[in-house]
Enzyme design. Structure first.
Site, short mmCIF file in Angstrom:
data_model
loop_
_atom_site.label_atom_id
_atom_site.label_comp_id
_atom_site.label_asym_id
_atom_site.label_seq_id
_atom_site.Cartn_x
_atom_site.Cartn_y
_atom_site.Cartn_z
N GLN A 102 0.84 -1.19 0.00
CA GLN A 102 0.00 0.00 0.00
C GLN A 102 0.88 1.24 0.00
O GLN A 102 0.38 2.36 -0.11
CB GLN A 102 -0.88 0.01 1.25
CG GLN A 102 -1.85 -1.16 1.31
CD GLN A 102 -2.40 -1.35 2.71
OE1 GLN A 102 -3.40 -0.74 3.08
NE2 GLN A 102 -1.76 -2.20 3.48
N ASN A 103 2.18 1.04 0.15
CA ASN A 103 3.10 2.18 0.26
C ASN A 103 3.44 2.73 -1.12
O ASN A 103 3.47 1.99 -2.10
CB ASN A 103 4.37 1.78 1.00
CG ASN A 103 4.06 1.26 2.39
OD1 ASN A 103 2.98 1.50 2.90
ND2 ASN A 103 4.99 0.55 2.99
N ASP A 105 6.30 4.62 -1.48
CA ASP A 105 7.66 5.15 -1.31
C ASP A 105 8.74 4.45 -2.14
O ASP A 105 9.90 4.87 -2.14
CB ASP A 105 8.05 5.13 0.18
CG ASP A 105 7.87 3.76 0.82
OD1 ASP A 105 8.09 2.73 0.15
OD2 ASP A 105 7.52 3.71 2.02
N HIS A 120 -1.55 1.38 -4.17
CA HIS A 120 -2.01 2.77 -4.12
C HIS A 120 -1.16 3.69 -5.01
O HIS A 120 -1.06 4.88 -4.76
CB HIS A 120 -2.00 3.29 -2.66
CG HIS A 120 -3.06 2.65 -1.82
ND1 HIS A 120 -2.99 2.55 -0.45
CD2 HIS A 120 -4.25 2.06 -2.16
CE1 HIS A 120 -4.08 1.93 0.01
NE2 HIS A 120 -4.85 1.61 -1.01
N CYS A 151 3.35 21.57 -20.54
CA CYS A 151 2.11 22.00 -21.23
C CYS A 151 1.33 23.00 -20.39
O CYS A 151 0.30 23.51 -20.81
CB CYS A 151 1.22 20.78 -21.55
SG CYS A 151 0.24 20.18 -20.15
N GLY A 188 3.03 -4.62 8.87
CA GLY A 188 2.96 -3.17 9.09
C GLY A 188 1.76 -2.48 8.48
O GLY A 188 1.89 -1.35 8.02
N THR A 189 0.62 -3.15 8.51
CA THR A 189 -0.59 -2.45 8.06
C THR A 189 -1.67 -2.54 9.13
O THR A 189 -1.82 -3.58 9.77
CB THR A 189 -1.13 -2.99 6.71
OG1 THR A 189 -2.36 -2.30 6.40
CG2 THR A 189 -1.38 -4.49 6.72
N GLU A 216 1.10 -4.06 16.99
CA GLU A 216 -0.25 -3.97 17.57
C GLU A 216 -1.18 -4.98 16.90
O GLU A 216 -0.93 -5.40 15.77
CB GLU A 216 -0.86 -2.58 17.28
CG GLU A 216 -0.20 -1.47 18.03
CD GLU A 216 -0.68 -0.11 17.55
OE1 GLU A 216 -1.63 -0.06 16.72
OE2 GLU A 216 -0.10 0.89 18.00
N ALA A 233 8.91 -4.51 12.28
CA ALA A 233 9.18 -5.32 11.08
C ALA A 233 10.67 -5.67 10.94
O ALA A 233 11.01 -6.82 10.65
CB ALA A 233 8.70 -4.57 9.84
P1 OAD Z 1 -1.41 2.76 8.93
O1 OAD Z 1 -0.71 3.99 9.32
O2 OAD Z 1 -2.89 2.77 8.96
O3 OAD Z 1 -0.94 1.55 9.84
C1 OAD Z 1 0.42 1.32 10.12
C2 OAD Z 1 0.51 0.02 10.88
O4 OAD Z 1 1.89 -0.27 11.04
C3 OAD Z 1 -0.11 0.04 12.28
O5 OAD Z 1 -0.90 -1.13 12.46
C4 OAD Z 1 1.09 0.02 13.22
O6 OAD Z 1 0.85 -0.71 14.41
C5 OAD Z 1 2.12 -0.70 12.36
N1 OAD Z 1 3.52 -0.38 12.68
C6 OAD Z 1 4.05 0.75 13.18
N2 OAD Z 1 5.39 0.65 13.29
C7 OAD Z 1 5.72 -0.56 12.80
C8 OAD Z 1 6.95 -1.27 12.63
N3 OAD Z 1 8.12 -0.73 12.97
N4 OAD Z 1 6.90 -2.52 12.10
C9 OAD Z 1 5.71 -3.09 11.75
N5 OAD Z 1 4.54 -2.48 11.89
C10 OAD Z 1 4.53 -1.22 12.41
O7 OAD Z 1 -0.85 2.38 7.47
P2 OAD Z 1 -1.51 1.47 6.33
O8 OAD Z 1 -2.15 0.27 6.92
O9 OAD Z 1 -0.47 1.28 5.32
O10 OAD Z 1 -3.86 5.13 1.72
O11 OAD Z 1 -2.62 2.44 5.79
C11 OAD Z 1 -3.36 2.04 4.68
C12 OAD Z 1 -3.65 3.23 3.80
O12 OAD Z 1 -4.24 4.27 4.58
C13 OAD Z 1 -2.44 3.89 3.19
O13 OAD Z 1 -1.95 3.22 2.05
C14 OAD Z 1 -2.96 5.25 2.83
C15 OAD Z 1 -3.70 5.55 4.12
O14 OAD Z 1 -4.72 6.45 4.06
C16 OAD Z 1 -3.87 6.06 0.75
O15 OAD Z 1 -3.12 7.00 0.77
C17 OAD Z 1 -4.87 5.81 -0.34
#
Ligand code: OAD
Length: 248
Positions: A102-103, A105, A120, A151, A188-189, A216, A233
């Site tokens: 979903q990243n 970067d 994304h 343009c 990490g999601t 979490e 991670a």
């Molecule tokens: P979130 O910011 O919602 O969640 C990040 C997750 O990573 C959380 O569950 C944390 O507990 C976990 N976390 C934090 N530090 C960590 C580490 N060092 N190792 C492993 N896990 C860790 O991010 P996403 O789930 O990616 O969408 O969010 C999904 C989407 O919401 C994104 O792609 C973005 C956002 O709005 C768009 O921009 C369309």
């Protein structure tokens, strides 16, 4: 936790096809803030005000100034961490085929993974809103905001804003990969944004093991994941790879 690391290494050793779904948490150790939780972007900004396509279309300069410029600064200089490198190592070991991320970067590709589905979209490129010409983000001049195409059109990240569709090929391939893997690593999601969060569900329903790595619990933890390895991670991936190398 040691037992779960051992379990994950054994499950990976036994699995034929491994896929990964990653989120912002895997990139926090590279200095990129997550969206939710402590220090998350959505603590400071209302996503509907700043990351919705309507907000961008209404006032691109505002979204560039508040969000995109800051992201450019962070992403331009970010480097893969042990979490990304661990997944690249799993690919090099012939275990992991595809990373669905979903990243935006680009750090999985920078770490060495060769099959990365950018669910994304990507921040590596900016796209002209008029003629669709693409420009590498690193080389976009931001002395004038919003930056413009030759343009005259306004440049926007080649990523998905809220209110926009997931690129069809990314969605289609992700479903295929999820339904065809034996094991999905979910790293990490927060698993609250759809349809990305559905991929582990598809994997589970198709008979795969689902292994979560996250400090979490998430909505997947009780219903979908076989187990959750609670931790960051980078450290968890290092330990899993070390065990996997011992047993394979
Ligand atoms: P979130 O910011 O919602 O969640 C990040 C997750 O990573 C959380 O569950 C944390 O507990 C976990 N976390 C934090 N530090 C960590 C580490 N060092 N190792 C492993 N896990 C860790 O991010 P996403 O789930 O990616 O969408 O969010 C999904 C989407 O919401 C994104 O792609 C973005 C956002 O709005 C768009 O921009 C369309």
């Amino acid at each position: 936790m040691d037992d779960l690391i051992q379990q994950a290494a054994e499950d990976l050793a036994a699995a034929g096809k491994v896929a990964a779904l990653t989120g912002a948490g895997i990139s926090t150790e590279s200095g990129i803030p997550p969206f939710r939780g402590k220090g998350g972007l959505w603590e400071r900004f209302d996503p509907m005000e700043i990351a919705h396509i309507d907000a961008f279309t209404r006032d691109p300069a505002r979204v560039w100034n508040i969000l995109v410029k800051e992201m450019k600064k962070i992403v331009d200089s970010a480097k893969p961490n042990d979490g990304h490198k661990g997944l690249a190592k799993l690919e090099a070991m012939g275990k992991l085929k595809t990373v669905i991320t979903q990243n935006i970067d680009g750090l999985h590709q920078a770490a060495g993974n060769t099959d990365v589905i950018e669910f994304h979209g990507t921040f590596a490129w900016q796209r002209c809103m008029d003629c669709s010409q693409k420009y590498e983000t690193r080389s976009v001049d931001i002395t004038e905001i919003p930056p413009r195409c030759s343009c005259g059109g306004i440049l926007r990240p080649d990523a998905v804003f809220f209110g926009e569709m997931i690129p069809q090929d990314a969605l289609w391939r992700s479903r295929q990969i999820a339904s065809d893997c034996d094991l999905m690593l979910v790293v990490g999601t927060s698993a609250v944004v759809q349809p990305a969060a559905l991929m582990p569900v598809v994997a589970k329903e198709s008979g795969a093991k689902v292994v979560e790595i996250n400090p979490e619990r998430t909505p997947l933890t009780d219903e979908i994941s076989d187990y959750l390895i609670m931790g960051a991670a980078g450290a968890v991936m290092n330990q899993i790879i070390e065990k996997l190398e011992q047993i394979s």
